[in-house]
Design a protein around this motif. Structure first.
Motif, PDB file in Angstrom:
ATOM      1  N   HIS B  28      44.280  50.939  30.105  1.00 30.05           N
ATOM      2  CA  HIS B  28      43.293  50.405  31.050  1.00 30.05           C
ATOM      3  C   HIS B  28      43.804  49.148  31.758  1.00 30.05           C
ATOM      4  O   HIS B  28      43.063  48.529  32.526  1.00 30.05           O
ATOM      5  CB  HIS B  28      41.963  50.139  30.349  1.00 30.05           C
ATOM      6  CG  HIS B  28      41.276  51.412  29.943  1.00 30.05           C
ATOM      7  ND1 HIS B  28      41.582  52.076  28.770  1.00 30.05           N
ATOM      8  CD2 HIS B  28      40.335  52.170  30.578  1.00 30.05           C
ATOM      9  CE1 HIS B  28      40.829  53.172  28.677  1.00 30.05           C
ATOM     10  NE2 HIS B  28      40.075  53.264  29.752  1.00 30.05           N
ATOM     11  N   GLY B  29      45.030  48.780  31.489  1.00 33.73           N
ATOM     12  CA  GLY B  29      45.619  47.626  32.165  1.00 33.73           C
ATOM     13  C   GLY B  29      46.639  48.034  33.214  1.00 33.73           C
ATOM     14  O   GLY B  29      47.234  47.192  33.884  1.00 33.73           O
ATOM     15  N   SER B  31      47.859  50.077  36.753  1.00 36.84           N
ATOM     16  CA  SER B  31      47.300  50.496  38.037  1.00 36.84           C
ATOM     17  C   SER B  31      48.269  51.477  38.665  1.00 36.84           C
ATOM     18  O   SER B  31      49.410  51.608  38.230  1.00 36.84           O
ATOM     19  CB  SER B  31      47.054  49.309  38.956  1.00 36.84           C
ATOM     20  OG  SER B  31      48.193  49.068  39.752  1.00 36.84           O
ATOM     21  N   THR B  38      47.878  44.601  33.034  1.00 38.08           N
ATOM     22  CA  THR B  38      46.832  43.596  32.823  1.00 38.08           C
ATOM     23  C   THR B  38      45.817  44.137  31.832  1.00 38.08           C
ATOM     24  O   THR B  38      44.700  44.508  32.195  1.00 38.08           O
ATOM     25  CB  THR B  38      46.129  43.282  34.169  1.00 38.08           C
ATOM     26  OG1 THR B  38      47.107  43.061  35.192  1.00 38.08           O
ATOM     27  CG2 THR B  38      45.232  42.059  34.057  1.00 38.08           C
ATOM     28  N   GLY B  77      44.095  47.355  42.581  1.00 37.69           N
ATOM     29  CA  GLY B  77      43.887  46.616  41.330  1.00 37.69           C
ATOM     30  C   GLY B  77      42.426  46.404  40.970  1.00 37.69           C
ATOM     31  O   GLY B  77      42.093  45.534  40.150  1.00 37.69           O
ATOM     32  N   THR B  79      40.372  47.899  39.031  1.00 36.84           N
ATOM     33  CA  THR B  79      39.919  48.093  37.647  1.00 36.84           C
ATOM     34  C   THR B  79      40.622  47.153  36.657  1.00 36.84           C
ATOM     35  O   THR B  79      40.395  47.261  35.455  1.00 36.84           O
ATOM     36  CB  THR B  79      40.170  49.547  37.183  1.00 36.84           C
ATOM     37  OG1 THR B  79      41.582  49.804  37.239  1.00 36.84           O
ATOM     38  CG2 THR B  79      39.432  50.546  38.068  1.00 36.84           C
ATOM     39  N   LEU B  80      41.460  46.269  37.158  1.00 32.07           N
ATOM     40  CA  LEU B  80      42.193  45.384  36.236  1.00 32.07           C
ATOM     41  C   LEU B  80      41.337  44.178  35.849  1.00 32.07           C
ATOM     42  O   LEU B  80      40.792  43.489  36.717  1.00 32.07           O
ATOM     43  CB  LEU B  80      43.498  44.920  36.888  1.00 32.07           C
ATOM     44  CG  LEU B  80      44.473  46.046  37.278  1.00 32.07           C
ATOM     45  CD1 LEU B  80      45.731  45.469  37.922  1.00 32.07           C
ATOM     46  CD2 LEU B  80      44.831  46.901  36.059  1.00 32.07           C
ATOM     47  N   VAL B  82      41.320  41.003  35.307  1.00 33.58           N
ATOM     48  CA  VAL B  82      42.207  39.848  35.518  1.00 33.58           C
ATOM     49  C   VAL B  82      41.697  38.574  34.850  1.00 33.58           C
ATOM     50  O   VAL B  82      42.448  37.632  34.659  1.00 33.58           O
ATOM     51  CB  VAL B  82      42.443  39.565  37.019  1.00 33.58           C
ATOM     52  CG1 VAL B  82      43.334  40.632  37.621  1.00 33.58           C
ATOM     53  CG2 VAL B  82      41.128  39.467  37.780  1.00 33.58           C
TER      54      VAL B  82
END
Lengths: 455, 455
Positions: B28-29, B31, B38, B77, B79-80, B82
Motif C-alpha cells: 500500500h506504499g 504507486s 511510502t 500518488g 493513495t500514499l 505521506v
C-alpha cells in the motif's frame, strides 16, 4: 440599515448607478409567485467586474447584505432581499464577450438573457439550448441550476456552464473551470457555484457550452384519454433510448388553461408536446419509433408542426402555460411545486398528485418536463387568503415528501430560495449542515443572499 | 504515530481486519509512477459503512491521518500516506447493492472495479462505460474524477456519479444526490466529492448512471504521415458533431511500444484508434462520414475490427500502452503528464510537446483521449537518476504551462495528488485558497488524505 454616508460611498464606486427610488425598490421586491413584496434598501447597477468588486468590498466592510438579481423570474423568492441591504441588478452586464466557434463555447456576462444570447448566436450555426421557459438571465439560470424543456437532450445549467468568474464575499475575484472539455484539477468549484443561489459569490462572467443548431427539427402534439398511459409512454420512450429534444406533459386542466389563454383548441385531455432534433434521417427514424410507442399506449395520432412558425407557436404556448394557469383564477398567485423523481416512478407520482389536488378545494394544473421525471403543479391561491395559502403549502409538502419517498428531489429546477428551505433537512439530512459549513467558511459575515438555501 | 493501545482499539472495531505486516504496508506504499515507496502505519479492511464510521470516529479522536485506497492505480500518488496513519483499503466493500434496470442506475460499494461491475451488468443489457484503461475501483475513479477512452461519448465520473454515501472526517454519514435525473436542491455536494481525492470524506456507497449496451459497435485503426493532420482530423470530426464513442491518438513512439509489447504490426506512424456505438444504421452512417473526413486529411485506409474479439484485442493493446511504454526502457518508471486543452488548440499542444521531447534526452511517447482534447506524454526515467527525474519534471511543467496558456487544464483525468500540487496556484489562483477554506471547514483536523490537493 445603510447609512447616508455608506450609501454615498457605494454610489460613488458605481458612478451614481445606485438608487433608492421607491418604484425601483418595489420592482426588485416583487417575485413571480406568492411571496409578499420585499423591497431592498437600494438597487445597484454595476457595469463591470471591477465595480462589483468595489461594491462587495464596501458591503463586506459594512456588513451589508447583497442579493443578486438577473431577470427576476425565479420562483422561490431567490432575489428577495429578506434581510435588507442591496440588490445587485446585472441588467447592465449583459454582453457576449467572446464566441469560440471552433470549441463551441461562449464567454458572456451574467445579465444576458437566453433569448438575447441566441439572437447573437443565430449566424454562427450554434445555439444555447437551456430553456426554462421564462426569458431568464444566464447568471440567474446558473445560480438556480435551471433547466426546462430541453434538458432531456442537452442537460441543465450544471452540464452547460463550464467556467465562471466569481466575486466572493470579501471582493476577491476567482476564475473556476477552464475551456477544456474536462478537468481533474481539484474541487469542482464551478459545480459548487452553479445552484448556490448567490449565497457564495456573485457571477460576473461565465463560459457556457454551445451546441450545433440541429439540421432537422420535428415537433408534435398528441393526446391520451388518461394520465397513466401518457406518462408510461414517456417512460418507455426513455427506456428505449430515443433521444428526444423536448418531451412535455400537460394534464387536462393545463390544456384548458392553454386553450383559453392562447386561443388554442386542443381536446381537454392529457397531452404530450414533443420535439426531435438531428439529421434529416435521424429525426425521421426517431419520429417513426416514437409514433409506434405512442400507438402502443393508446395515444392519439400526432399533429406535426413541421414549419418553424408552427413550432414557435407551439412552444410559445407551452412557455406561457404558467401565466395561462394564473389566468384561470382572477387575481391569483401561484404556489409552484417542482418535484423530480426517478423515471420509473413518474406515473405514480403524477397520478397521486392529481388525486391529492382533486380532493382539495384548490385548482392545480399539472405540467412538466417529464423526460427528466420533473413536473409542476401550479397551485392557484388568492394571495390574501391565508387558508388557501396554507392548503397549497400542505399539498406542496405532500408532493415533496412523495418525491423523497420515491428516491427523488424536492426541486428539479426552481431551487430552494425561501420557499423550500423547510424541506432541505428532510432531503439532505446532515448534508444540509455540510452546506452550512461551506457557506460559513466562504461567507463568514453571512452577507451573500442571507436567509436563503442554507441552515 | 499510532500507539499500541490505539491500534488495538482500531483493530477491535474492524474485528481484526487491520494489519501492520510489512508486506501489506509496502504493497500500500507503492504507486504506479515515480513516487518513492511510502508505507502507511497500518492498513484497514472495512466491510461496511458502520465499520468505516467507527474507524473514522477513532481516527478523528486520535488525529490519525486516513487515506483511502481502491485498486491502487492512481498516477499522482493519491493513495500514499505521506503523513503516516492508516490506509483504508476498500477491496472488501466491492458489492453491487442494487441494479435499477428501469432507471438505468446502480448502487455499488466503492471497492468494486469497473470490470467486475460490467460483468455483473452483462445480462441486463446495460453497461458502465467510464474506462480509464486500468481496472480501477469505482470509488477511486470517483475520487480522481477519472475518465478515459469513452468520455467523449459517455462523459467522465462527474457525469456518471449521481449520488454518494460519504463518511465525513468526524464519522458523520451523509447522502448526496438522489436517483432523479436532475435536482436544484442546494449545493451540488456530489460534484464536490467527485474529484476531491479523499480529502473531504470517504465514499462508502455510490449510485452510478448506467447506459444501454450499444446495438452495433464498429472499431477501426488508421495511420497518418504526420501528427498535425491526425489531430486536425479529430478536431474536424468533433466540429461536425459526429458522435464517436472512442477516439484515441498514439504517436509513432507509442505505436512502436505497442508493437513490441503486444506483438502488433502497425506502421511506425501516428495512429487513431476509433470506435462508434449506436444502432446499425447510425453506426454505418457515422463510419462513412468519418471515412470521408480521414480521407480529406490524408489518413490511411481503415482497418476495421468488426468482430468482438478483434475489438477487444485492439482496446486491450490500447489499455496496455502505458506498460508498453515502460517496457521501452528497462527498469524505468514514468512521470506521466495529463494536459487537456480546448479542441481547437489540440494540434498546437501535441506538436509543441512532441518538439520539446524530441529536443530532450528523455523518451516520451505521446498518446491520449484526443476527443476530449486530453493527452499524455509518458516520460521515461530511471527512478534512481535525479537528473532524469528533474528533466522529466521540467518537461511536465512546460506542458502544464502550455495547457494553461491555451485555456486548458493541468490534468484532464489523473488528478492532483502530490504530483501536481505545485501547479494548482497557477491554474486556480485564489480559487485554490477557496478549496483550502472548504477543506478546513469540513476537515478541521486535516486527517483526510493530508498533504494532497489543497494548499
Amino acid at each position: 440599515m445603510i447609512s447616508d454616508i455608506v450609501y454615498a460611498e457605494l454610489s460613488s464606486v458605481l458612478e451614481g448607478r445606485l438608487t433608492r427610488s421607491k418604484s425601483e425598490l418595489d420592482q426588485h421586491g416583487l417575485s413571480e409567485t406568492w411571496f409578499p413584496l420585499t423591497p431592498p434598501e437600494a438597487v445597484a447597477y454595476p457595469e463591470s467586474t471591477e465595480e462589483v468588486v468595489a461594491l462587495m468590498k464596501l458591503c463586506h466592510a459594512h456588513e451589508i447584505p447583497v442579493t443578486g438579481f438577473g431577470a427576476g423570474t425565479s420562483l422561490e423568492g431567490q432575489t428577495l432581499a429578506v434581510q435588507g441591504g442591496i440588490v445587485v441588478d446585472f441588467s447592465r452586464m449583459n454582453r457576449v464577450l467572446r464566441i469560440n466557434d471552433a470549441d463551441m463555447d461562449a464567454v458572456v456576462q451574467p445579465g444576458i438573457t437566453r433569448e438575447a444570447l441566441n439572437v447573437e448566436l443565430r449566424a454562427t450555426g450554434l445555439m444555447f439550448p437551456v430553456d426554462p421557459g421564462a426569458n431568464a438571465s444566464l447568471g440567474g439560470m446558473a445560480m438556480t441550476r435551471a433547466s426546462g424543456t430541453t434538458a432531456v437532450k442537452y442537460g441543465t445549467m450544471k452540464e452547460n456552464v463550464i467556467g465562471l468568474e466569481v466575486v466572493l464575499a470579501d471582493g476577491t475575484v476567482i476564475h473556476t473551470g477552464s475551456r477544456a472539455r474536462k478537468s481533474a484539477a481539484g474541487y469542482d468549484l464551478t459545480s459548487l457555484f452553479v445552484g448556490s443561489e448567490g449565497t457564495l459569490g456573485l457571477i460576473t462572467e461565465m463560459t457556457v457550452q454551445l451546441h450545433g443548431q440541429p439540421e432537422a427539427i420535428s415537433a408534435a402534439v398528441c393526446s391520451f384519454d388518461e394520465i397513466g398511459p401518457a406518462v408510461e409512454a414517456v417512460i418507455a420512450t426513455i427506456q428505449v433510448g430515443l433521444p428526444m429534444a423536448r418531451i412535455e406533459f400537460l394534464d387536462a386542466a393545463s390544456v384548458d388553461a392553454v386553450n383559453r389563454y392562447s386561443g388554442a383548441n386542443f381536446p381537454l385531455k392529457p397531452h404530450l408536446f414533443v420535439e426531435f432534433h438531428g439529421s434529416e434521417g435521424a429525426v425521421a427514424e426517431q419520429v417513426e419509433m416514437f409514433g409506434e410507442i405512442i400507438h402502443d399506449f393508446g395515444g392519439s395520432d400526432f399533429e406535426w408542426a413541421s414549419k418553424a412558425e408552427d413550432r414557435n407557436a407551439l412552444w410559445t404556448m407551452r412557455h406561457h402555460a404558467y401565466w395561462a394557469c394564473l389566468a384561470l383564477k382572477t387575481g391569483s398567485k401561484a404556489v409552484v411545486t417542482d418535484i423530480c423523481v426517478p423515471i420509473s416512478k413518474l406515473a405514480d407520482a403524477v397520478e397521486q398528485t392529481r388525486a391529492d389536488i382533486a380532493a382539495s378545494p384548490l385548482d392545480g394544473p399539472i405540467l412538466g418536463h417529464v423526460g427528466d421525471g420533473n413536473f409542476h403543479a401550479i397551485l392557484l391561491v388568492d394571495p390574501d387568503n391565508e387558508t388557501e395559502i396554507k392548503e397549497a403549502k400542505r399539498l406542496a409538502h405532500l408532493m415533496a415528501e412523495r418525491a423523497l419517498a420515491l428516491g427523488g428531489t424536492i426541486t428539479g429546477e426552481h431551487g430552494i430560495g425561501m420557499g423550500k428551505k423547510g424541506l432541505m433537512a428532510e432531503e439532505h439530512g446532515d448534508g444540509w449542515a455540510v452546506m452550512g459549513q461551506i457557506k460559513a467558511a466562504m461567507d463568514p459575515k453571512n452577507i451573500l443572499n442571507p436567509g436563503k438555501l442554507v441552515p
